[in-house]
Structures are given as C-alpha cells and as structure tokens.
Design an enzyme around this catalytic site. Sequence first.
Site, short mmCIF file in Angstrom:
data_model
loop_
_atom_site.label_atom_id
_atom_site.label_comp_id
_atom_site.label_asym_id
_atom_site.label_seq_id
_atom_site.Cartn_x
_atom_site.Cartn_y
_atom_site.Cartn_z
N GLY A 1 0.77 -1.25 0.00
CA GLY A 1 0.00 0.00 0.00
C GLY A 1 0.80 1.29 0.00
O GLY A 1 0.29 2.34 0.40
N ASN B 1 -4.09 1.99 -13.62
CA ASN B 1 -3.19 1.13 -12.86
C ASN B 1 -1.79 1.72 -12.91
O ASN B 1 -1.46 2.46 -13.83
CB ASN B 1 -3.17 -0.27 -13.49
CG ASN B 1 -2.23 -1.23 -12.79
OD1 ASN B 1 -2.21 -1.29 -11.55
ND2 ASN B 1 -1.45 -1.98 -13.55
N LEU C 1 -8.98 -7.62 -13.74
CA LEU C 1 -10.43 -7.37 -13.74
C LEU C 1 -11.04 -7.89 -15.04
O LEU C 1 -10.44 -7.78 -16.11
CB LEU C 1 -10.69 -5.87 -13.60
CG LEU C 1 -10.23 -5.22 -12.29
CD1 LEU C 1 -10.36 -3.70 -12.37
CD2 LEU C 1 -11.03 -5.76 -11.11
N MET D 1 -3.58 -7.28 -7.36
CA MET D 1 -2.97 -8.41 -8.06
C MET D 1 -3.95 -9.27 -8.86
O MET D 1 -3.59 -10.37 -9.29
CB MET D 1 -2.22 -9.30 -7.05
CG MET D 1 -1.07 -8.59 -6.36
SD MET D 1 0.16 -7.94 -7.52
CE MET D 1 1.03 -9.46 -7.92
N HIS E 1 2.28 0.60 -12.97
CA HIS E 1 3.12 -0.57 -13.24
C HIS E 1 4.60 -0.15 -13.21
O HIS E 1 4.95 0.88 -13.77
CB HIS E 1 2.76 -1.16 -14.60
CG HIS E 1 3.49 -2.41 -14.92
ND1 HIS E 1 3.21 -3.61 -14.30
CD2 HIS E 1 4.54 -2.66 -15.75
CE1 HIS E 1 4.03 -4.54 -14.74
NE2 HIS E 1 4.86 -3.99 -15.62
N ASP F 1 -1.62 -5.36 -17.88
CA ASP F 1 -0.73 -4.20 -18.04
C ASP F 1 -0.74 -3.68 -19.48
O ASP F 1 0.32 -3.46 -20.08
CB ASP F 1 0.71 -4.59 -17.64
CG ASP F 1 0.77 -5.10 -16.20
OD1 ASP F 1 0.01 -4.58 -15.37
OD2 ASP F 1 1.56 -6.01 -15.93
C1 GRF Z 1 4.12 -1.20 -7.19
O1 GRF Z 1 5.43 -1.37 -7.62
C2 GRF Z 1 3.18 -1.08 -8.36
O2 GRF Z 1 3.77 -0.44 -9.46
C3 GRF Z 1 2.88 -2.51 -8.71
O3 GRF Z 1 2.79 -3.16 -7.47
C4 GRF Z 1 3.59 -2.46 -6.51
C5 GRF Z 1 2.66 -2.12 -5.38
O4 GRF Z 1 3.33 -1.54 -4.30
N1 GRF Z 1 1.69 -2.61 -9.51
P1 GRF Z 1 2.52 -0.85 -3.15
O5 GRF Z 1 1.53 -1.88 -2.60
O6 GRF Z 1 1.81 0.35 -3.71
O7 GRF Z 1 3.55 -0.47 -2.13
#
Ligand code: GRF
Length: 190
Positions: free
Chosen positions: A14, A109, A95, A92, A111, A147
């Site tokens: 988070g 999102n 959708l 994770m 990435h 993605d």
């Molecule tokens: C981040 O690196 C984001 O880009 C990827 O998952 C990770 C999530 O990290 N999709 P966090 O839970 O926001 O710390």
Amino acid sequence: MTKYPIGVFISGRGSNLKSIINACSELSFPGKISIIFSDNPDAKGIELAYENNIDAISLDVNDFKDKNDFEEEILKLIEPYNLKLVCLAGYMKILSKRFIDKFPGKIINIHPSLLPKYKGLDTHRRAIENKDSVSGCTVHYVNENLDDGEIVVQKEVKIDSNDTELTLADKVLKEEHLIYPEAIKLLLKK
Ligand code: GRF
C-alpha cells in the site's frame, strides 16, 4: 475545489495508496479517496484505511463461487460511492471485461516498468538482466489484458551499473509515488 470520489484497489503493502492519501489531503487536489478495496484481508495497506478514517472493504475470492460472483459483490459494495476513478495500486487480480465496462475510461493502474516493456511480474530483475540503461514506471488505463491499456503518464529512471533488483525497485517506487497522484489529478481535471 471539487473533490471527486475515487476508489483505490490494493492487495498488499500500500505505499502507492499512501502517496494518494497524502495527495488527497492537499486542498488543491481534485480527489478524495472514498473507498479502499482489498482482495487480501491481510494486506498491510488496509491499515492505512483505518488510520486515515477511510471506508474499506476486504473480500476473499475464495469465499465466492467464482470470480464473477466475487466481482459482482465488489460492484455492489462500491456502487454507492459513485466513483469518478478507480485506481489499482498493487492490485494483483485481473479485472474482467464485464467489470471494466462498468467504469468506462475510469480505471487506471500503476506498473513498475516502461510499458509496453515488461508486463507482468519481476520487471526490475528483467530490466537488469537485459542490461537496460533505463527503466521507469507507467500509469495506464486498464483493459482486460494484463498491463495493457493506453498510457497516461510515464517516468524514466536511469539504471546505474551497480543497481540491483532492490535498488532499482526503490528508485522506481519513489517515482511511482510522484506520478500516480499526478496522473490522478490530470484525469480528474479532464
Ligand atoms: C508497485 O510497484 C506497483 O507499481 C505494482 O505493485 C507495486 C505495489 O506496491 N503494480 P505498493 O503496494 O503500492 O507499495
């Protein structure tokens, strides 16, 4: 300044959620987090919801007949919030098209790579193994492929010769925390 309602979906740590919470606390930021959804009841990020008095919902897909039922329940629970934007932040699950179609052009999102390079997991390891000289992060619209949607904002990060997967992840994450609120602001103001 109107503060539009946004939802943030997480599965773990988070830290991006935290950067969005911080941005929303600024008066001039056009959004407020109305609901945090987690598909993982043990997600560390969900604690941020309680600390910041934000509504939170956590559902485990294993408690449902199938993914469709799981998503239907999410839709039902978030419907009252009238979300202008749904931000996936380390969420994770992919959708379904059915879910995405309920929020046309409203799901984004973040990435940790320069998409379309390195979709999926282990982006930093792959960038280093391939001896890339730059990596970065991307905020993009979400479609039903992993993605894959149109890019909203992207930021490059230089890879140094002594970078490891961990140091690169750290450098990229710092940029993620800047570009995600920036992208949200951009889209809410549209
Ligand atoms: C981040 O690196 C984001 O880009 C990827 O998952 C990770 C999530 O990290 N999709 P966090 O839970 O926001 O710390």
